[in-house]
Write a protein that holds these residues in place. Sequence first.
Motif, PDB file in Angstrom:
ATOM      1  N   VAL A   1       0.866  -1.178   0.000  1.00 36.94           N
ATOM      2  CA  VAL A   1       0.000   0.000   0.000  1.00 36.94           C
ATOM      3  C   VAL A   1       0.905   1.231   0.000  1.00 36.94           C
ATOM      4  O   VAL A   1       1.843   1.306   0.795  1.00 36.94           O
ATOM      5  CB  VAL A   1      -0.925   0.033   1.232  1.00 36.94           C
ATOM      6  CG1 VAL A   1      -1.901   1.195   1.128  1.00 36.94           C
ATOM      7  CG2 VAL A   1      -1.672  -1.281   1.396  1.00 36.94           C
ATOM      8  N   THR A   2       0.631   2.191  -0.887  1.00 39.46           N
ATOM      9  CA  THR A   2       1.516   3.346  -1.047  1.00 39.46           C
ATOM     10  C   THR A   2       0.779   4.662  -0.841  1.00 39.46           C
ATOM     11  O   THR A   2      -0.299   4.867  -1.399  1.00 39.46           O
ATOM     12  CB  THR A   2       2.158   3.342  -2.449  1.00 39.46           C
ATOM     13  OG1 THR A   2       2.893   2.128  -2.630  1.00 39.46           O
ATOM     14  CG2 THR A   2       3.097   4.519  -2.634  1.00 39.46           C
ATOM     15  N   PHE A   3       1.383   5.537  -0.061  1.00 36.42           N
ATOM     16  CA  PHE A   3       0.877   6.890   0.208  1.00 36.42           C
ATOM     17  C   PHE A   3       1.626   7.860  -0.701  1.00 36.42           C
ATOM     18  O   PHE A   3       2.788   8.191  -0.438  1.00 36.42           O
ATOM     19  CB  PHE A   3       1.104   7.230   1.680  1.00 36.42           C
ATOM     20  CG  PHE A   3       0.487   8.520   2.136  1.00 36.42           C
ATOM     21  CD1 PHE A   3      -0.759   8.525   2.745  1.00 36.42           C
ATOM     22  CD2 PHE A   3       1.159   9.728   1.993  1.00 36.42           C
ATOM     23  CE1 PHE A   3      -1.323   9.714   3.198  1.00 36.42           C
ATOM     24  CE2 PHE A   3       0.608  10.917   2.442  1.00 36.42           C
ATOM     25  CZ  PHE A   3      -0.646  10.912   3.046  1.00 36.42           C
TER      26      PHE A   3
ATOM     27  N   GLY B   1      -1.773  -3.214  -4.137  1.00 32.30           N
ATOM     28  CA  GLY B   1      -1.741  -4.390  -5.005  1.00 32.30           C
ATOM     29  C   GLY B   1      -0.981  -5.537  -4.388  1.00 32.30           C
ATOM     30  O   GLY B   1      -0.061  -5.346  -3.579  1.00 32.30           O
ATOM     31  N   GLY B   2      -1.371  -6.757  -4.791  1.00 31.65           N
ATOM     32  CA  GLY B   2      -0.739  -7.959  -4.283  1.00 31.65           C
ATOM     33  C   GLY B   2       0.549  -8.281  -5.018  1.00 31.65           C
ATOM     34  O   GLY B   2       0.727  -7.959  -6.196  1.00 31.65           O
ATOM     35  N   LEU B   3       1.455  -8.920  -4.304  1.00 31.87           N
ATOM     36  CA  LEU B   3       2.723  -9.352  -4.888  1.00 31.87           C
ATOM     37  C   LEU B   3       2.465 -10.435  -5.930  1.00 31.87           C
ATOM     38  O   LEU B   3       1.783 -11.420  -5.658  1.00 31.87           O
ATOM     39  CB  LEU B   3       3.641  -9.890  -3.790  1.00 31.87           C
ATOM     40  CG  LEU B   3       5.001 -10.413  -4.240  1.00 31.87           C
ATOM     41  CD1 LEU B   3       5.887  -9.260  -4.686  1.00 31.87           C
ATOM     42  CD2 LEU B   3       5.671 -11.190  -3.112  1.00 31.87           C
TER      43      LEU B   3
ATOM     44  N   HIS C   1       6.960  -9.279 -10.094  1.00 30.91           N
ATOM     45  CA  HIS C   1       7.612  -8.404  -9.119  1.00 30.91           C
ATOM     46  C   HIS C   1       8.777  -9.122  -8.443  1.00 30.91           C
ATOM     47  O   HIS C   1       8.611 -10.238  -7.947  1.00 30.91           O
ATOM     48  CB  HIS C   1       6.610  -7.966  -8.044  1.00 30.91           C
ATOM     49  CG  HIS C   1       5.337  -7.405  -8.575  1.00 30.91           C
ATOM     50  ND1 HIS C   1       4.103  -7.693  -8.027  1.00 30.91           N
ATOM     51  CD2 HIS C   1       5.096  -6.573  -9.616  1.00 30.91           C
ATOM     52  CE1 HIS C   1       3.170  -7.055  -8.700  1.00 30.91           C
ATOM     53  NE2 HIS C   1       3.740  -6.375  -9.676  1.00 30.91           N
ATOM     54  N   ALA C   2       9.912  -8.457  -8.399  1.00 28.82           N
ATOM     55  CA  ALA C   2      11.063  -9.025  -7.692  1.00 28.82           C
ATOM     56  C   ALA C   2      10.857  -8.977  -6.182  1.00 28.82           C
ATOM     57  O   ALA C   2      11.337  -9.843  -5.452  1.00 28.82           O
ATOM     58  CB  ALA C   2      12.338  -8.276  -8.072  1.00 28.82           C
TER      59      ALA C   2
ATOM     60  N   CYS D   1       6.537  -4.177  -6.519  1.00 30.97           N
ATOM     61  CA  CYS D   1       5.077  -4.291  -6.541  1.00 30.97           C
ATOM     62  C   CYS D   1       4.442  -2.928  -6.277  1.00 30.97           C
ATOM     63  O   CYS D   1       3.523  -2.499  -6.989  1.00 30.97           O
ATOM     64  CB  CYS D   1       4.634  -5.313  -5.499  1.00 30.97           C
ATOM     65  SG  CYS D   1       2.850  -5.382  -5.199  1.00 30.97           S
ATOM     66  N   ALA D   2       4.935  -2.207  -5.271  1.00 30.87           N
ATOM     67  CA  ALA D   2       4.379  -0.901  -4.931  1.00 30.87           C
ATOM     68  C   ALA D   2       4.532   0.085  -6.086  1.00 30.87           C
ATOM     69  O   ALA D   2       3.609   0.835  -6.415  1.00 30.87           O
ATOM     70  CB  ALA D   2       5.058  -0.366  -3.674  1.00 30.87           C
TER      71      ALA D   2
END
Length: 207
Positions: free
Chosen positions: A57-59, A93-95, A100-101, A106-107
């Motif tokens: 989750v990214t802000f 988003g899910g890994l 995604h490494a 992923c973020a």
Amino acid sequence: MAPMQKFEMVSETAVHQRYLTVYDRRIKFCAHDNPAECRVLDFDVVGHPRANFCFAVTFPFHPYKDGRKGGEVTLIREYAQGPNALAYCLPTGGLDPQRHADLAECAARELSEEAWLAGGQWHRLLPADHPGMPEVKWCMNRFVPFLVVDPHPDLNPGSRDAEEASMEVLRVPLDEFKRMMLSGEMLLPSITTAYMALDKLKEEGLL
């Protein structure tokens, strides 16, 4: 205070699988001070095994450029199938181990796909060896919160999944975002991430 209990997993069986998997988990509880006093209970547990039970989750924070402290936040408005309503959330988003490494990649990919943003100064808001924050009590998924400061528009964003086609991207002043956090219309992992990001922004002198 109730005595401490020990617990062990007796069995776990997947009983339904689509995007999420539902497990029938049987747990044996025993009293800490009396191992002979035990009981066995069954629980419904959900999770996302194809994402290794973890997501990011990214802000996304956009500081003011005129010398003022504070800024704006990019967030998403999308359909939430649980409450069957539109909900606010941060890019999430899910890994995907095939794409995604790690969760940092992923973020960044989810930021591009959902918010059409890229770049910026990134901060992982948990230590590298942290297992992640539990999504909810009955779920196996855990999430890692990130903060990105001053991302720029992505001129070639990643493609969205079919269920994400109706997403709306919003950019709001921080005070308005804080009101949204308490509106009952924002998803819990996004609220948790926001509180951690706000603490980090204060630490960095941006608030």
